[in-house]
Design a protein around this motif. Structure first.
Motif, short mmCIF file in Angstrom:
data_model
loop_
_atom_site.label_atom_id
_atom_site.label_comp_id
_atom_site.label_asym_id
_atom_site.label_seq_id
_atom_site.Cartn_x
_atom_site.Cartn_y
_atom_site.Cartn_z
N PHE A 93 -5.19 -9.14 6.24
CA PHE A 93 -5.96 -10.36 5.91
C PHE A 93 -5.67 -11.09 4.74
CE2 PHE A 93 -9.15 -13.64 5.66
CZ PHE A 93 -8.94 -14.33 6.72
N ARG A 94 -5.70 -10.44 3.77
CA ARG A 94 -5.47 -10.78 2.24
C ARG A 94 -4.23 -11.30 2.16
NH1 ARG A 94 -8.68 -10.25 -1.81
NH2 ARG A 94 -9.79 -8.39 -1.00
N LYS A 95 -3.28 -10.58 2.64
CA LYS A 95 -1.77 -10.99 2.77
C LYS A 95 -1.30 -12.09 3.49
CE LYS A 95 3.06 -9.26 3.59
NZ LYS A 95 3.78 -8.16 3.93
N MET A 96 -2.02 -12.17 4.54
CA MET A 96 -1.83 -13.33 5.63
C MET A 96 -2.58 -14.54 4.90
SD MET A 96 -2.92 -12.27 9.30
CE MET A 96 -1.87 -11.25 10.28
N ALA A 97 -3.89 -14.48 4.10
CA ALA A 97 -4.40 -15.59 3.38
C ALA A 97 -3.46 -15.89 2.57
CB ALA A 97 -5.72 -15.24 3.32
N THR A 98 -2.79 -15.13 1.80
CA THR A 98 -1.94 -15.51 0.61
C THR A 98 -0.62 -16.10 1.04
OG1 THR A 98 -2.80 -13.47 -0.65
CG2 THR A 98 -0.62 -14.45 -1.28
N GLU A 99 -0.04 -15.56 2.10
CA GLU A 99 1.00 -16.38 2.56
C GLU A 99 0.90 -17.63 3.27
OE1 GLU A 99 2.35 -13.35 5.39
OE2 GLU A 99 3.40 -12.20 3.97
N ASN A 100 -0.43 -17.99 3.53
CA ASN A 100 -0.81 -19.26 4.29
C ASN A 100 -1.30 -19.97 3.14
OD1 ASN A 100 -0.48 -19.29 7.22
ND2 ASN A 100 -1.21 -17.30 6.94
N GLU A 101 -1.17 -19.55 1.88
CA GLU A 101 -1.94 -20.28 0.77
C GLU A 101 -3.30 -20.65 0.66
OE1 GLU A 101 1.00 -23.40 -0.08
OE2 GLU A 101 2.58 -21.88 -0.47
N VAL A 102 -3.95 -20.03 1.34
CA VAL A 102 -5.61 -20.14 1.54
C VAL A 102 -6.25 -19.07 0.79
CG1 VAL A 102 -5.29 -21.49 3.53
CG2 VAL A 102 -5.55 -19.23 3.89
N VAL A 103 -5.72 -18.18 0.33
CA VAL A 103 -6.45 -16.88 -0.29
C VAL A 103 -7.61 -17.26 -1.24
CG1 VAL A 103 -4.75 -16.13 -2.17
CG2 VAL A 103 -6.18 -14.33 -0.77
N ASP A 104 -7.07 -18.64 -2.05
CA ASP A 104 -8.00 -18.82 -3.00
C ASP A 104 -9.48 -19.46 -2.06
OD1 ASP A 104 -6.42 -20.93 -2.18
OD2 ASP A 104 -6.89 -22.17 -3.85
N LYS A 105 -9.42 -19.79 -1.10
CA LYS A 105 -10.61 -20.35 -0.17
C LYS A 105 -11.41 -19.06 0.31
CE LYS A 105 -8.67 -24.74 0.93
NZ LYS A 105 -7.57 -25.11 1.33
N TRP A 106 -10.90 -17.88 0.17
CA TRP A 106 -11.85 -16.79 0.77
C TRP A 106 -12.16 -15.71 -0.10
CZ3 TRP A 106 -12.64 -16.07 5.80
CH2 TRP A 106 -12.03 -16.74 6.87
N VAL A 107 -13.26 -15.15 0.05
CA VAL A 107 -13.77 -13.94 -0.61
C VAL A 107 -13.35 -12.94 0.62
CG1 VAL A 107 -15.61 -12.57 -1.41
CG2 VAL A 107 -15.43 -14.97 -1.76
#
Length: 158
Positions: free
Chosen positions: A27-41
């Motif tokens: 999930f962290r990798k997907m969120a990073t690739e989708n440029e939304v990782v900073d919106k998630w804990v």
């Protein structure tokens, strides 16, 4: 606990060394690739206290590495505070779900939505089986299922 966008997810399995660290890393990798990782804990935890402080199982790490996915997670047990701070708690099987719901009932300000991660699987495989006593292929199946489920979960929460 919530990130800037207010989104948070905790992936949970029995020991926090196989399934949930794979789901967290995917999930962290997907969120990073989708440029939304900073919106998630994003985190993972265990229903048991067996492996607290341990690195993920070497087979989990090898499977993730094979897919160019990193993890530096250390196993931890789910706390009462997690139920009040995480928006989603996604677990791997019915036993995890029962344990989490039982624990949630003792938390006054529980806000977490507790679900099976497999409920997001487009192939309708509700349970993500524990690969601990299995083979490398079992870890690969967990990885593939986590990819499918996390993709749908992220799409529905973006």
């Amino acid at each position: 606990m919530a990130a800037a966008g207010g989104k948070s997810v905790l992936f949970v399995c029995l020991g926090n060394i196989c399934r949930s660290p794979i789901a967290e890393a995917v999930f962290r990798k997907m969120a990073t690739e989708n440029e939304v990782v900073d919106k998630w804990v994003i985190d993972s935890g265990a229903t048991s206290d067996w492996n607290i402080g341990s690195a993920p199982d070497e087979r989990s790490v090898a499977c993730l590495k094979k897919h160019n996915t990193d993890t530096d997670h250390r196993a931890r047990q789910v706390t009462k505070e997690d139920f009040a701070t995480f928006e989603y708690i996604l677990c791997m099987d019915e036993s995890n779900l029962r344990d989490l719901n039982r624990k949630a009932n003792s938390v006054k300000n529980c806000k977490a939505k507790i679900e099976l991660l497999g409920s997001y699987d487009p192939e309708k495989q509700l349970v993500i089986q524990d690969p601990y006593y299995g083979s490398e292929q079992d870890f690969e199946m967990v990885y593939e299922q986590c990819v499918r489920c996390c993709r749908v979960f992220l799409e529905r929460n973006s």
